[in-house]
Design an enzyme around this catalytic site. Sequence first.
Site, short mmCIF file in Angstrom:
data_model
loop_
_atom_site.label_atom_id
_atom_site.label_comp_id
_atom_site.label_asym_id
_atom_site.label_seq_id
_atom_site.Cartn_x
_atom_site.Cartn_y
_atom_site.Cartn_z
N ARG A 95 60.01 56.77 -5.23
CA ARG A 95 61.22 57.14 -5.96
C ARG A 95 61.79 58.44 -5.42
O ARG A 95 61.07 59.42 -5.25
CB ARG A 95 60.90 57.31 -7.45
CG ARG A 95 62.00 57.95 -8.30
CD ARG A 95 62.92 56.93 -8.89
NE ARG A 95 64.07 57.51 -9.55
CZ ARG A 95 64.25 57.55 -10.86
NH1 ARG A 95 63.34 57.07 -11.66
NH2 ARG A 95 65.35 58.04 -11.37
N ARG A 134 67.20 52.88 -7.14
CA ARG A 134 65.82 53.40 -7.10
C ARG A 134 64.81 52.29 -6.87
O ARG A 134 65.02 51.15 -7.28
CB ARG A 134 65.49 54.16 -8.37
CG ARG A 134 65.59 53.32 -9.63
CD ARG A 134 65.87 54.17 -10.84
NE ARG A 134 67.25 54.52 -10.86
CZ ARG A 134 68.04 54.47 -11.93
NH1 ARG A 134 67.55 54.14 -13.08
NH2 ARG A 134 69.29 54.76 -11.86
N ASP A 187 61.78 52.93 -11.56
CA ASP A 187 62.12 53.83 -12.66
C ASP A 187 61.20 53.46 -13.82
O ASP A 187 61.11 52.28 -14.19
CB ASP A 187 63.58 53.64 -13.06
CG ASP A 187 64.05 54.61 -14.12
OD1 ASP A 187 63.50 55.72 -14.20
OD2 ASP A 187 64.96 54.24 -14.88
N ASP A 193 60.46 54.63 -17.74
CA ASP A 193 60.91 55.44 -18.87
C ASP A 193 59.98 55.23 -20.05
O ASP A 193 59.77 54.08 -20.48
CB ASP A 193 62.33 55.08 -19.29
CG ASP A 193 63.39 55.56 -18.33
OD1 ASP A 193 63.15 56.59 -17.66
OD2 ASP A 193 64.45 54.93 -18.25
#
Length: 160
Positions: free
Chosen positions: A83, A92, A95, A97
Site C-alpha cells: 500500500r 490501492r 485497504d 479499515d
Amino acid sequence: MSRAYIALGSNLEQPQQQVRAAFAALSTIPGVRLRRASSLYRTAPVGYLDQPDFINAVAELETDLSPLALLDALMALEEHFGRVRSFRNAPRVLDLDLLMMEDVELESERLTLPHPRMHERTFVLAPLAELQPDLAVGRHGRADRLLAGLDASGVERLEG
C-alpha cells in the site's frame, strides 16, 4: 476476546486475489483469529472516480488486541501488501479499515469507532449485512436496514 469487523478493499494488482490473500493474512496477526469472511463485492470507486472498480469485503475477527494495537497491525499488513498512500481515495493494492469493535466507542486523532461513515457506504454495508444482518451499526441502526435505505445498484456480489 472481542469481536471486530474489518472492511477490505483493493483495486490494483489482481484485486480479488489481494482481498483473498488479506483474509488469510489477518489470521497471522498475533492475537487475531478470522471468524468469518464475506463474499467479494465489485463496487464503483468513491471520491476519486478516475480509477478501476474495487473489490470489497468484510472480515469478522476475534481479537485480544486493543483497538489501536489492531489498527497498527492492519496498517502494517497494508504496508506489507504494498500500500502506498499517495492521496485521499487513491487507487490501492489493499485497504483495511477497522469498522467496529464489540461495545467500543472511541474518538481519537488516529481512530474513531464505530467508523464514522460506514452507515453511508454500500461497499461496507453489503458485505457486513451478509455476515451479520442484525448488527447494530453504532447508533444508526441495523446493518441490513441501513443497506436497504441506500442505492446499492453499483454493488455486485461476486461469490458466496
